[in-house]
Design a protein around this motif. Structure first.
Motif, PDB file in Angstrom:
ATOM      1  N   TRP A 155       0.784  -1.426  -0.163  1.00 30.52           N
ATOM      2  CA  TRP A 155      -0.174   0.056  -0.167  1.00 30.52           C
ATOM      3  C   TRP A 155       0.735   1.049  -0.100  1.00 30.52           C
ATOM      4  N   TRP A 156       0.565   2.144  -0.208  1.00 34.25           N
ATOM      5  CA  TRP A 156       1.032   3.427  -0.440  1.00 34.25           C
ATOM      6  C   TRP A 156       0.352   4.538   0.961  1.00 34.25           C
ATOM      7  N   ARG A 157       0.456   4.993   2.223  1.00 32.50           N
ATOM      8  CA  ARG A 157       0.484   6.201   2.628  1.00 32.50           C
ATOM      9  C   ARG A 157       1.430   7.327   2.519  1.00 32.50           C
ATOM     10  N   ASP A 215       7.335   1.148   8.391  1.00 33.00           N
ATOM     11  CA  ASP A 215       6.474   1.216   7.220  1.00 33.00           C
ATOM     12  C   ASP A 215       7.239   0.283   5.962  1.00 33.00           C
ATOM     13  N   VAL A 216       7.423  -0.549   7.022  1.00 35.82           N
ATOM     14  CA  VAL A 216       8.303  -1.637   5.810  1.00 35.82           C
ATOM     15  C   VAL A 216       8.256  -3.436   6.683  1.00 35.82           C
ATOM     16  N   ALA A 217       7.920  -4.515   6.417  1.00 31.54           N
ATOM     17  CA  ALA A 217       7.703  -5.433   7.379  1.00 31.54           C
ATOM     18  C   ALA A 217       7.699  -6.881   6.133  1.00 31.54           C
ATOM     19  N   VAL A 218       8.458  -8.142   6.617  1.00 27.02           N
ATOM     20  CA  VAL A 218       8.355  -8.922   5.893  1.00 27.02           C
ATOM     21  C   VAL A 218       8.840 -10.106   7.600  1.00 27.02           C
ATOM     22  N   ALA A 219       7.589 -11.247   7.411  1.00 26.65           N
ATOM     23  CA  ALA A 219       7.942 -11.965   8.522  1.00 26.65           C
ATOM     24  C   ALA A 219       7.733 -13.578   7.436  1.00 26.65           C
ATOM     25  N   VAL A 220       8.283 -14.264   7.703  1.00 25.40           N
ATOM     26  CA  VAL A 220       7.754 -16.184   7.565  1.00 25.40           C
ATOM     27  C   VAL A 220       7.523 -16.548   9.248  1.00 25.40           C
ATOM     28  N   LEU A 221       6.275 -17.121   8.358  1.00 30.10           N
ATOM     29  CA  LEU A 221       5.537 -18.091   9.785  1.00 30.10           C
ATOM     30  C   LEU A 221       5.596 -19.408   9.786  1.00 30.10           C
ATOM     31  N   ARG A 222       5.667 -20.055  10.438  1.00 28.53           N
ATOM     32  CA  ARG A 222       5.295 -21.576  10.508  1.00 28.53           C
ATOM     33  C   ARG A 222       3.536 -21.984  10.749  1.00 28.53           C
ATOM     34  N   ILE A 231       3.721 -12.762   5.092  1.00 28.88           N
ATOM     35  CA  ILE A 231       3.434 -11.776   5.445  1.00 28.88           C
ATOM     36  C   ILE A 231       4.529 -11.106   4.632  1.00 28.88           C
ATOM     37  N   SER A 232       4.142  -9.429   4.150  1.00 32.13           N
ATOM     38  CA  SER A 232       5.117  -9.404   3.403  1.00 32.13           C
ATOM     39  C   SER A 232       4.213  -7.268   3.458  1.00 32.13           C
ATOM     40  N   ALA A 233       4.681  -6.182   3.693  1.00 37.13           N
ATOM     41  CA  ALA A 233       4.246  -5.350   3.714  1.00 37.13           C
ATOM     42  C   ALA A 233       4.781  -4.205   3.912  1.00 37.13           C
ATOM     43  N   THR A 234       4.466  -3.265   3.395  1.00 35.50           N
ATOM     44  CA  THR A 234       4.478  -1.707   3.108  1.00 35.50           C
ATOM     45  C   THR A 234       3.629  -0.427   3.092  1.00 35.50           C
ATOM     46  N   THR A 235       3.632   0.937   3.280  1.00 33.65           N
ATOM     47  CA  THR A 235       3.602   2.105   3.176  1.00 33.65           C
ATOM     48  C   THR A 235       3.831   3.473   2.372  1.00 33.65           C
ATOM     49  N   GLY A 236       4.702   1.851   2.016  1.00 32.68           N
ATOM     50  CA  GLY A 236       5.518   2.701   0.396  1.00 32.68           C
ATOM     51  C   GLY A 236       5.730   2.271  -0.477  1.00 32.68           C
ATOM     52  N   ALA A 237       4.225   1.877  -0.854  1.00 33.09           N
ATOM     53  CA  ALA A 237       4.798   1.330  -2.422  1.00 33.09           C
ATOM     54  C   ALA A 237       3.841   1.876  -3.649  1.00 33.09           C
ATOM     55  N   TYR A 238       4.497   2.562  -3.279  1.00 34.63           N
ATOM     56  CA  TYR A 238       3.753   4.367  -4.218  1.00 34.63           C
ATOM     57  C   TYR A 238       3.656   3.651  -5.590  1.00 34.63           C
TER      58      TYR A 238
END
Length: 354
Positions: A155-157, A215-222, A231-238
């Motif tokens: 996302w972008w904010r 404003d950016v995060a990545v995670a590996v889950l079991r 999970i990969s997320a950001t508010t910096g993806a214009y």
């Protein structure tokens, strides 16, 4: 005719009107009062929806004899207001996230048990047709053994967004950044579809904005069922790109894009055996194109409609003395995942969830 339930709202900021529109759309609900510490916000909303306005939530609770109160205040204030409502004798609907710390969530659950009130936590996209369908298929084991689940939130904010409220992007009141505020819906759906998360390894950073939180995060889950995920997320993806929930099993795959079921393929529906290298790429592209829903709908209208479905579910639970689809115990699970991500990013270690 069944008497309508009397609703109130605490918090008249950005999300409050979504709740007001949802409540007033339901024949079994009546919005009678709103409260906000900023009198002008409460008055403006009260005039629009023809309700009483308060700048003191306690006075509203004492005077209006409300059946249900929706909490639409900053995340770090949810426990305070939810407990206040339940102690006053009303049921409560809490906006996401349920709260931002383990201790406050436990306090909310303790007060709920003590008072016997019902509590629902908003995760309106559980009520999307696409999500309900995939969840049903998972429950039926139509996707076989689940092996991989991903939540992708690019996302972008703008900086103006974070500057628009002193609480935004703060640990004290927002409880986090892109994960706790923007991505919690996708994280909730991922763990609802894939099952409980067992452990997490993650990185977070602040790369685009001036703010305390990530404003950016990545995670590996079991997951507890043995499947892996990300999970990969950001508010910096214009300028803001497609949100995806991906669920993959050894007998089927499903992809939800922007709340629509964009791809579904089940082995049980195949007319011929899939080859050693899977479905031909051309056929896979055609399937994906055929499965896409209408993306031209107004996202705000979709969100409002799903809020209404979740509030209607709360009314059902009250009428039947049942349990809301997403109660307090369910509402705490995505927060636990996010807090686990923060702990892993802070310590550089894998974090196990109980």
């Amino acid at each position: 005719m069944t008497e309508r339930l009397r609703f109130g709202i605490i918090g008249c900021g950005v999300i409050g009107p979504f709740h007001a529109d949802a409540i007033t759309s339901l024949p079994e609900a009546q919005l009678v009062a709103v409260a906000d510490t900023a009198p002008e916000k409460a008055q403006k909303m009260a005039e629009k929806y023809h309700t009483s306005a308060y700048n003191d939530a306690q006075k509203m609770l004492e005077r209006e004899h409300l059946d249900v109160v929706d909490i639409c205040t900053p995340s770090g204030m949810h426990s305070k207001h939810a407990c206040q409502v339940m102690r006053a004798g009303s049921h409560v609907i809490v906006e996401k996230p349920m709260e931002i710390t383990h201790d406050r969530i436990e306090e909310m659950l303790r007060v709920q048990q003590e008072t016997g009130r019902k509590m629902a936590v908003i995760s309106q996209h559980r009520f999307d047709e696409s999500t309900m369908k995939v969840h049903e298929l998972v429950e039926q084991k139509a996707l076989g053994r689940l092996v991989l689940g991903n939540a992708i939130v690019p996302w972008w904010r703008s900086q103006k967004y974070y500057d628009s409220g002193a609480w935004r992007g703060t640990w004290e009141l927002d409880g986090g950044g892109v994960l706790m505020n923007q991505s919690i819906h996708s994280i909730d759906l991922l763990q609802w579809l894939m099952g409980p998360v067992k452990s997490i390894y993650a990185y977070t950073d602040t790369l685009v904005h001036r703010m305390e939180t990530e404003d950016v995060a990545v995670a590996v889950l079991r997951f507890a069922n043995g499947a892996l995920g990300t999970i990969s997320a950001t508010t910096g993806a214009y300028p803001g790109v497609t949100t995806r929930i991906e669920v993959y099993g050894d007998q089927g795959s499903a992809i939800i894009e922007n709340d629509q079921l964009a791809y579904l393929h089940l082995a049980s529906e195949d007319q011929e055996e899939v080859g050693a290298y899977g479905v031909d790429p051309k056929k896979r592209r055609a399937e994906a194109a055929a499965g896409q829903g209408g993306g031209a709908q107004n996202p705000a209208a979709i969100s409002w409609a799903m809020h209404a479905l979740q509030i209607a579910d709360m009314i059902r639970a009250i009428r039947e003395n049942g349990t809301p689809l997403l109660d307090g115990n369910g509402g705490r699970r995505p927060v636990e995942v996010i807090l686990g991500i923060y702990e892993s990013a802070r310590t550089g270690k894998e974090v196990a969830l109980s």
